[in-house]
Design a protein around this motif. Sequence first.
Motif, PDB file in Angstrom:
ATOM      1  N   UNK A 176      12.833   3.818  -6.276  1.00 42.96           N
ATOM      2  CA  UNK A 176      12.268   3.068  -7.457  1.00 42.96           C
ATOM      3  C   UNK A 176      11.017   2.565  -6.954  1.00 42.96           C
ATOM      4  N   UNK A 177      10.457   2.358  -8.135  1.00 42.75           N
ATOM      5  CA  UNK A 177       8.874   1.981  -7.749  1.00 42.75           C
ATOM      6  C   UNK A 177       8.265   0.976  -8.921  1.00 42.75           C
ATOM      7  N   UNK A 226       1.600   6.461  -1.835  1.00 41.27           N
ATOM      8  CA  UNK A 226       3.250   6.131  -2.282  1.00 41.27           C
ATOM      9  C   UNK A 226       3.959   7.449  -1.983  1.00 41.27           C
ATOM     10  N   UNK A 227       3.601   8.574  -2.626  1.00 43.86           N
ATOM     11  CA  UNK A 227       4.437   9.774  -2.588  1.00 43.86           C
ATOM     12  C   UNK A 227       4.533  10.397  -1.207  1.00 43.86           C
ATOM     13  N   UNK A 273      -1.118  -1.428  -6.142  1.00 48.29           N
ATOM     14  CA  UNK A 273       0.010  -1.447  -4.946  1.00 48.29           C
ATOM     15  C   UNK A 273       1.122  -0.852  -5.751  1.00 48.29           C
ATOM     16  N   UNK A 274       2.291   0.113  -5.213  1.00 45.76           N
ATOM     17  CA  UNK A 274       3.647   0.031  -5.271  1.00 45.76           C
ATOM     18  C   UNK A 274       4.575  -0.590  -4.727  1.00 45.76           C
ATOM     19  N   UNK A 275       5.454  -1.338  -5.377  1.00 47.29           N
ATOM     20  CA  UNK A 275       6.537  -1.798  -4.668  1.00 47.29           C
ATOM     21  C   UNK A 275       7.633  -0.860  -4.613  1.00 47.29           C
ATOM     22  N   UNK A 276       8.086  -0.219  -3.446  1.00 45.95           N
ATOM     23  CA  UNK A 276       9.044   0.827  -3.543  1.00 45.95           C
ATOM     24  C   UNK A 276      10.539   0.536  -3.033  1.00 45.95           C
ATOM     25  N   UNK A 296      12.543  -1.874   1.269  1.00 48.12           N
ATOM     26  CA  UNK A 296      11.576  -2.203   0.276  1.00 48.12           C
ATOM     27  C   UNK A 296      10.267  -2.189   0.981  1.00 48.12           C
ATOM     28  N   UNK A 297       9.170  -1.525   0.555  1.00 47.05           N
ATOM     29  CA  UNK A 297       7.836  -1.753   1.096  1.00 47.05           C
ATOM     30  C   UNK A 297       6.733  -1.610   0.018  1.00 47.05           C
ATOM     31  N   UNK A 298       5.627  -1.927   0.654  1.00 52.21           N
ATOM     32  CA  UNK A 298       4.483  -2.078  -0.266  1.00 52.21           C
ATOM     33  C   UNK A 298       3.443  -1.209   0.133  1.00 52.21           C
ATOM     34  N   UNK A 299       2.781  -0.536  -0.722  1.00 49.46           N
ATOM     35  CA  UNK A 299       1.716   0.846  -0.420  1.00 49.46           C
ATOM     36  C   UNK A 299       0.785   0.886  -1.316  1.00 49.46           C
ATOM     37  N   UNK A 300      -0.708   1.321  -1.074  1.00 49.71           N
ATOM     38  CA  UNK A 300      -1.608   1.669  -2.082  1.00 49.71           C
ATOM     39  C   UNK A 300      -0.974   2.856  -3.096  1.00 49.71           C
TER      40      UNK A 300
END
Length: 366
Positions: free
Chosen positions: A168-169, A145-146, A197-200, A137-141
């Motif tokens: 999943x995001x 993300x892609x 941000x996205x949580x992925x 699980x990571x967090x990114x702007x």
Amino acid sequence: MIQIKDIIRELELLAPPSYQESYDNAGLLVGSHETSVTGALLSLDVTEEIVEEAIQKNCNLIVAHHPIVFKGLKKLNGKNYVERTVIKAIKNDIAIYAIHTNLDHVATGVNWEIANRLGLKNIKVLAPKKQLLMKLTFFAPTESTQAILDILFAAGAGKIGKYENCSFRTEGTGTFLPGESANPTIGQDGRLEEVHEHRCEVMFPSHLTNDIVTALLKSHPYEEVAYYLTALENENQEVGAGAVGELSEALPVEKFLELLKVSMNVTLVKYTESANKMIRRIAVCGGAGSFLLPDAIRNKADAFVTADYKYHEFFDAENKIMICDIGHYESEVFTKNLLHNYLSGKFPNFALCLSDVNTNPVRYFV
């Protein structure tokens, strides 16, 4: 010049060491990773005769399915064939590598080869293994993300069964306050920042953990990356013991036994009577596979092809399934061909030799 570590790297991509059973002893048993390889002899077993064959064929590496050293060796006095074989290999600078239950457990390994030889379709793992998957699980702007996910997918994340690039995001707001010594990609020192941000989340095989984390850290734009890892209890549908599949059409018992003899090149099959007069769904396990009988029955197999069944274990079929014992050697001897086909694709101009020695300790009087 190809070194032993180069051969091992490819073998362990095929069958990661972490997939072997806890009792097993796969890996480099004799020799150094840094040794240059003159040639590799591929065999089922390692015996004194196999080592002599390697010498004669100018191969200083033996890649075998069965480990010659299975239990701890406290002395090397040559009192049994294991000690004599190891001594002979060391004296002649021949390395020995074993690829055993880890090769049994992968979907391109021993059991898949049996299934393919029988012409089975819709093949799947008979008893998938648990505790071999992780979740990142990571967090990114959002704009990054892609690109991060694409790099993680290339590193081996996001594969679930027959599907790839699975993730999943969810979208939210991340906050952070850079300190005086920080060098933020976004924002300024001493100023609270809010970022879309996205949580992925992505799944991956646990043996790839270092590769996946390295890929994340290299591809992420932030100076400090927020992420965490979670061990999963899920079954890995691509890794496990045995295989099960179906014939193109159902066969009467006698016709199936004929197919089995021809496909596996055996002269003798020990089998049980079964209420199933037509055989179509087949479970297989190279080597000693009696422990998988409940899985074969649960998967509604008409027949279970394996080896090393004891007299009283045949009763466990209870007329629900036909057990077919074709012999340990016979069920796995083709493993050397499997390894040859794989390695020749990785090292096309390298000397790979199939062993000509019959290491089967069992003889049949027909």
